[in-house]
Design a protein around this motif. Structure first.
Motif, mmCIF file in Angstrom:
data_model
loop_
_atom_site.group_PDB
_atom_site.id
_atom_site.type_symbol
_atom_site.label_atom_id
_atom_site.label_comp_id
_atom_site.label_asym_id
_atom_site.label_seq_id
_atom_site.Cartn_x
_atom_site.Cartn_y
_atom_site.Cartn_z
ATOM 1 N N SER A 179 31.684 56.606 89.242
ATOM 2 C CA SER A 179 31.227 57.888 88.702
ATOM 3 C C SER A 179 31.406 59.097 88.929
ATOM 4 O O SER A 179 31.554 60.176 88.294
ATOM 5 C CB SER A 179 29.606 57.670 88.848
ATOM 6 N N ASP A 180 32.088 59.347 90.364
ATOM 7 C CA ASP A 180 32.699 60.709 90.707
ATOM 8 C C ASP A 180 33.848 61.036 89.906
ATOM 9 O O ASP A 180 34.027 62.090 89.653
ATOM 10 C CB ASP A 180 32.992 60.471 92.216
ATOM 11 N N LEU A 181 34.749 59.999 89.430
ATOM 12 C CA LEU A 181 35.853 60.218 88.714
ATOM 13 C C LEU A 181 35.475 60.872 87.365
ATOM 14 O O LEU A 181 36.097 62.038 86.886
ATOM 15 C CB LEU A 181 36.635 59.115 88.510
ATOM 16 N N LYS A 182 34.349 60.376 86.655
ATOM 17 C CA LYS A 182 33.827 60.801 85.388
ATOM 18 C C LYS A 182 33.237 62.172 85.460
ATOM 19 O O LYS A 182 33.657 63.096 84.841
ATOM 20 C CB LYS A 182 32.708 59.796 84.873
ATOM 21 N N LYS A 183 32.619 62.468 86.685
ATOM 22 C CA LYS A 183 31.916 63.863 86.977
ATOM 23 C C LYS A 183 33.237 64.969 87.209
ATOM 24 O O LYS A 183 33.116 66.065 86.689
ATOM 25 C CB LYS A 183 31.195 63.836 88.283
ATOM 26 N N TRP A 184 34.200 64.392 87.888
ATOM 27 C CA TRP A 184 35.462 65.464 87.976
ATOM 28 C C TRP A 184 36.081 65.662 86.480
ATOM 29 O O TRP A 184 36.543 66.944 86.257
ATOM 30 C CB TRP A 184 36.630 64.950 89.002
ATOM 31 N N ALA A 185 36.176 64.573 85.916
ATOM 32 C CA ALA A 185 36.923 64.732 84.598
ATOM 33 C C ALA A 185 35.984 65.785 83.711
ATOM 34 O O ALA A 185 36.427 66.459 83.117
ATOM 35 C CB ALA A 185 37.034 63.425 83.763
ATOM 36 N N GLN A 186 34.698 65.755 83.706
ATOM 37 C CA GLN A 186 33.815 66.650 82.971
ATOM 38 C C GLN A 186 34.053 68.120 83.465
ATOM 39 O O GLN A 186 33.578 68.887 82.686
ATOM 40 C CB GLN A 186 32.289 65.969 83.230
ATOM 41 N N LYS A 187 34.576 68.247 84.544
ATOM 42 C CA LYS A 187 34.720 69.801 85.095
ATOM 43 C C LYS A 187 36.112 70.284 84.564
ATOM 44 O O LYS A 187 36.458 71.465 84.800
ATOM 45 C CB LYS A 187 34.539 69.728 86.609
ATOM 46 N N ALA A 188 36.765 69.353 84.016
ATOM 47 C CA ALA A 188 38.260 69.885 83.693
ATOM 48 C C ALA A 188 38.364 70.829 82.713
ATOM 49 O O ALA A 188 37.478 70.707 81.680
ATOM 50 C CB ALA A 188 39.182 68.473 83.234
ATOM 51 N N ASP A 189 39.138 71.707 82.708
ATOM 52 C CA ASP A 189 39.285 72.776 81.485
ATOM 53 C C ASP A 189 40.859 73.082 81.302
ATOM 54 O O ASP A 189 41.551 72.792 82.069
ATOM 55 C CB ASP A 189 38.519 73.973 81.586
ATOM 56 N N ARG A 190 41.126 73.640 80.470
ATOM 57 C CA ARG A 190 42.886 74.039 79.915
ATOM 58 C C ARG A 190 43.403 75.037 80.897
ATOM 59 O O ARG A 190 44.655 75.487 80.584
ATOM 60 C CB ARG A 190 42.517 74.296 78.400
ATOM 61 N N GLN A 191 42.323 75.796 81.633
ATOM 62 C CA GLN A 191 42.811 76.714 82.635
ATOM 63 C C GLN A 191 43.084 76.229 83.991
ATOM 64 O O GLN A 191 43.510 77.076 84.719
ATOM 65 C CB GLN A 191 41.892 77.942 82.554
ATOM 66 N N THR A 192 42.887 75.057 84.124
ATOM 67 C CA THR A 192 43.304 74.304 85.470
ATOM 68 C C THR A 192 43.945 73.257 85.550
ATOM 69 O O THR A 192 44.306 72.589 84.420
ATOM 70 C CB THR A 192 41.993 73.781 86.005
ATOM 71 N N GLY A 196 46.280 64.159 90.581
ATOM 72 C CA GLY A 196 45.768 63.061 91.147
ATOM 73 C C GLY A 196 46.041 61.694 91.103
ATOM 74 O O GLY A 196 47.441 61.625 90.470
ATOM 75 N N GLY A 197 45.309 60.891 91.319
ATOM 76 C CA GLY A 197 45.670 59.579 91.076
ATOM 77 C C GLY A 197 45.419 58.968 89.636
ATOM 78 O O GLY A 197 44.890 59.712 88.707
ATOM 79 N N SER A 198 45.850 57.603 89.570
ATOM 80 C CA SER A 198 45.609 57.046 88.252
ATOM 81 C C SER A 198 44.042 56.759 87.850
ATOM 82 O O SER A 198 43.824 56.869 86.567
ATOM 83 C CB SER A 198 46.262 55.633 88.290
ATOM 84 N N GLY A 199 43.236 56.824 88.737
ATOM 85 C CA GLY A 199 41.892 56.790 88.293
ATOM 86 C C GLY A 199 41.187 57.988 87.735
ATOM 87 O O GLY A 199 40.576 57.924 86.686
ATOM 88 N N PHE A 200 41.750 59.184 88.157
ATOM 89 C CA PHE A 200 41.305 60.445 87.842
ATOM 90 C C PHE A 200 42.030 60.548 86.207
ATOM 91 O O PHE A 200 41.519 60.988 85.340
ATOM 92 C CB PHE A 200 41.833 61.575 88.545
ATOM 93 N N PHE A 201 43.294 59.937 86.168
ATOM 94 C CA PHE A 201 43.798 60.147 84.697
ATOM 95 C C PHE A 201 42.930 59.324 83.830
ATOM 96 O O PHE A 201 42.786 59.917 82.571
ATOM 97 C CB PHE A 201 45.355 59.868 84.664
ATOM 98 N N ALA A 202 42.606 58.335 84.230
ATOM 99 C CA ALA A 202 41.954 57.318 83.148
ATOM 100 C C ALA A 202 40.809 57.869 82.763
ATOM 101 O O ALA A 202 40.172 58.013 81.762
ATOM 102 C CB ALA A 202 41.633 55.940 83.804
ATOM 103 N N ALA A 203 39.939 58.529 83.838
ATOM 104 C CA ALA A 203 38.632 59.109 83.480
ATOM 105 C C ALA A 203 38.833 60.349 82.604
ATOM 106 O O ALA A 203 37.966 60.485 81.779
ATOM 107 C CB ALA A 203 38.108 59.792 84.869
ATOM 108 N N LEU A 204 40.094 61.024 82.518
ATOM 109 C CA LEU A 204 40.253 62.252 81.927
ATOM 110 C C LEU A 204 40.449 61.742 80.249
ATOM 111 O O LEU A 204 40.012 62.194 79.292
ATOM 112 C CB LEU A 204 41.626 63.067 82.116
ATOM 113 N N LEU A 205 41.103 60.516 80.296
ATOM 114 C CA LEU A 205 41.223 59.918 78.908
ATOM 115 C C LEU A 205 39.927 59.475 78.309
ATOM 116 O O LEU A 205 39.817 59.710 77.106
ATOM 117 C CB LEU A 205 42.218 58.790 78.791
ATOM 118 N N GLU A 206 39.079 58.993 79.180
ATOM 119 C CA GLU A 206 37.780 58.613 78.453
ATOM 120 C C GLU A 206 36.961 59.741 78.290
ATOM 121 O O GLU A 206 36.330 59.838 77.240
ATOM 122 C CB GLU A 206 37.148 57.706 79.532
ATOM 123 N N ALA A 207 36.983 60.858 79.082
ATOM 124 C CA ALA A 207 36.311 62.082 78.757
ATOM 125 C C ALA A 207 36.800 62.687 77.459
ATOM 126 O O ALA A 207 36.009 63.415 76.675
ATOM 127 C CB ALA A 207 36.526 63.077 79.823
#
Length: 378
Positions: A179-192, A196-207
């Motif tokens: 669930s932490d990966l999903k929370k980090w993905a929700q904080k992503a923006d185009r100015q950042t 990271g690892g594959s788990g974060f990338f998958a969370a970004l795709l889901e977001a």
């Protein structure tokens, strides 16, 4: 288009497998051109094996070329346990992209790799008590994040998902559960800059709204099959020993080739003849290195050279490689630069079609991951 830069080949392939899982068209390349029409372009480098200055120069050039393609998202795939020149490369990417902030989330709870209270854990134990303590290039002696990144505490921020992120600098995101990966993905923006690892990338795709299919493909590998092991992980060495005990011949690098800095062509030819004979008679063969302490780069070069000779002597339909640096050395020796992923056999284990050689499939995995049963079931 989504663009990903990875600091080693198996990391790039792991990302490609995730792209397949989420229904994207994917291509893995070692050089960046101007023509691509895929959803996900993954650039595989070998900067983890380079000196830092060379790694930074390489990443700067690749980032500039990708920026010219105007991707919707640029993601930096780092090693999940932070081996390599992580901070220097992130700063290079951010400079080219003109990002003031970088969010780095390397941990992956699905693989029992977590970061809590500024410490990295593998299966609940501090990382310096794991096999990563014996990594030939980046041995881990402490579990503290600043130590893993080889930096002072003031150089980075380490935040939880509840923290307000700094406006600038590199932020390492702690991660104890999925669930932490999903929370980090929700904080992503185009100015950042996201990394990271594959788990974060998958969370970004889901977001972003992509849906995952079932992970793991049933694939029947063709023969002849050549497996090359280039990792020091004990689990992989045990896997090779089990293959040998089952009756399949394992060809360990001869000691005289190990000991000589530049073994002659005749020695490599003799070893290649042995491997080719195994492929001809058994349709399967394994190349491995016994547990000998010596220069890792030199062993990779020798392994790559003998693989090229084997290809000259006999047909290989399936080439399986474990270990990113070994894989990079081999595909460079074989002059392979573009691949189309076709099967994600399991997490991090991806089978690809080599664009330049239509009858060859290449399957890669990181050394610390396990091969699925289908790879060597008889």
């Amino acid at each position: 288009m989504i663009a990903v830069i990875a600091d080693d080949l198996t990391g790039a392939v792991e990302i490609a497998g995730i792209g397949l899982r989420y229904g994207l068209t994917v291509e893995v390349v070692t050089t960046v051109g101007q023509n691509t029409n895929v959803d996900l372009l993954v650039v595989a480098t070998d900067t983890r094996s380079m000196p830092e200055q060379e790694a930074v120069a390489t990443m700067t050039e690749i980032t500039a070329r990708l920026k010219a393609l105007n991707p919707e998202l640029l993601f930096k795939k780092t090693d999940s346990v932070l081996r390599g020149h992580v901070l220097a490369e992130l700063n290079a990417h951010a400079d080219v992209m003109r990002f003031k902030k970088t969010l780095l989330v390397p941990a992956n709870p699905a693989l029992k790799r977590t970061i809590t209270d500024g410490q990295y854990f593998i299966k609940g134990l501090p990382i310096h008590l794991s096999n990563f303590a014996h990594d030939p290039d980046f041995p881990v002696s402490q579990s503290e994040i600043h130590s893993l990144l080889r930096c002072d505490k003031g150089e980075i921020a380490i935040n939880t998902t509840d923290d307000n992120l700094p406006a600038t600098g590199i932020i390492v995101g702690e991660c104890a559960e999925a669930s932490d990966l999903k929370k980090w993905a929700q904080k992503a923006d185009r100015q950042t800059l996201l990394a990271g690892g594959s788990g974060f990338f998958a969370a970004l795709l889901e977001a972003a709204g992509f849906l995952s299919k079932v992970n793991g493909t049933f694939a029947i590998l063709e023969e002849p099959t050549l497996l090359v092991s280039g990792t020091t992980f004990e689990e992989s060495r045990e896997f090779i020993r089990n293959i040998k005990n089952s009756g399949t011949r394992v060809s360990y690098m001869p000691l005289h080739i190990v000991d000589l800095e530049n073994p002659g062509e005749n020695l490599l030819d003799n070893w290649a003849d042995e491997i080719a004979a195994l492929l001809t008679t058994q349709k399967k063969a394994v190349i491995a290195i016994a547990g000998i302490a010596t220069a890792a780069t030199n062993l990779r070069e020798k392994t790559a050279a003998v693989v090229e000779k084997v290809f000259e002597k006999t047909s290989v339909k399936e080439l399986l490689i474990e270990g990113g640096a070994t894989a990079s050395a081999i595909i460079k020796q074989l002059n392979l630069t573009r691949f189309t992923p076709v099967d994600e056999l399991s997490t991090g284990v991806v089978r690809m079609k080599a664009t330049a050689q239509e009858d060859l499939f290449l399957t890669l995995k990181p050394g610390s991951y396990n091969w699925p049963v289908m790879v060597w079931d008889k």
